[in-house]
Structures are given as C-alpha cells and as structure tokens.
Design a protein around this motif. Structure first.
Motif, PDB file in Angstrom:
ATOM      1  N   ASN A  20       0.825  -1.212   0.000  1.00  0.00           N
ATOM      2  CA  ASN A  20       0.000   0.000   0.000  1.00  0.00           C
ATOM      3  C   ASN A  20       0.853   1.253   0.000  1.00  0.00           C
ATOM      4  O   ASN A  20       0.532   2.234  -0.673  1.00  0.00           O
ATOM      5  N   GLU A  23       2.288   1.659  -3.480  1.00  0.00           N
ATOM      6  CA  GLU A  23       1.245   2.115  -4.399  1.00  0.00           C
ATOM      7  C   GLU A  23       0.950   3.599  -4.212  1.00  0.00           C
ATOM      8  O   GLU A  23       0.632   4.299  -5.171  1.00  0.00           O
ATOM      9  N   LYS A  29       0.655  -0.750  -9.322  1.00  0.00           N
ATOM     10  CA  LYS A  29      -0.530  -1.369  -8.729  1.00  0.00           C
ATOM     11  C   LYS A  29      -0.228  -2.850  -8.531  1.00  0.00           C
ATOM     12  O   LYS A  29       0.201  -3.528  -9.462  1.00  0.00           O
TER      13      LYS A  29
END
Length: 86
Positions: A20, A23, A29
């Motif tokens: 996360n 990203e 992604k």
C-alpha cells in the motif's frame, strides 16, 4: 514476490502495508490473487478462533492499556500512572 519461508497472516499484514505504501508513492498497482486472499482470511479466522479458546481466563482490563497521552488524559484512572523517563 518470492517468499523464502512460510509466512503467516501477521507477515501478510506487513506485506500488505508495504505494498500500500509503494502504491501510494509510485505509479504501480499490485494485484493479489483472490485465492491467496482467501487463504490468508481463513488463517486469520483460525488464529482468532484458537485465541478465543486459549485466552478464556484472562482479565480484560482496558483501563491498564496505554493509548497515548491524549487518550490517556481523558480516561479516568483508579491509580496515578508511573511513567519512567528514559
């Protein structure tokens, strides 16, 4: 990603947090297979169920938890807290 040892749901949570963060900072992604997500969720549930059986005779004392200075300041305490300075 290659795992050098078997990892559990706690390790997976750390991996999720790292992905996360990447990203959020990079134009990438990560796509996680749904089968892997399902396995991790099943493992979390099994660990939760076993913890409920193992910790049956423990005292549940939220008043002893340290939740940070701001939260602790508004909580009523039975005894004054002793804080050790490092």
């Amino acid at each position: 990603m290659v795992a050098l040892r078997k990892f559990d749901d706690v390790d997976w949570r750390a991996i999720e947090k790292a992905m996360n963060e990447l990203e959020a900072r990079l134009p990438v992604k990560f796509v996680i297979p749904s089968d892997l997500k399902k396995l991790v969720e099943q493992r979390r549930l099994r660990r939760y169920q076993s913890a409920k059986k193992h910790y049956t005779h423990q005292d549940f004392k939220p008043d002893t938890w340290d939740m940070g200075e701001e939260a602790n300041a508004v909580l009523p305490r039975e005894e004054p807290e002793m804080v050790a300075e490092a």
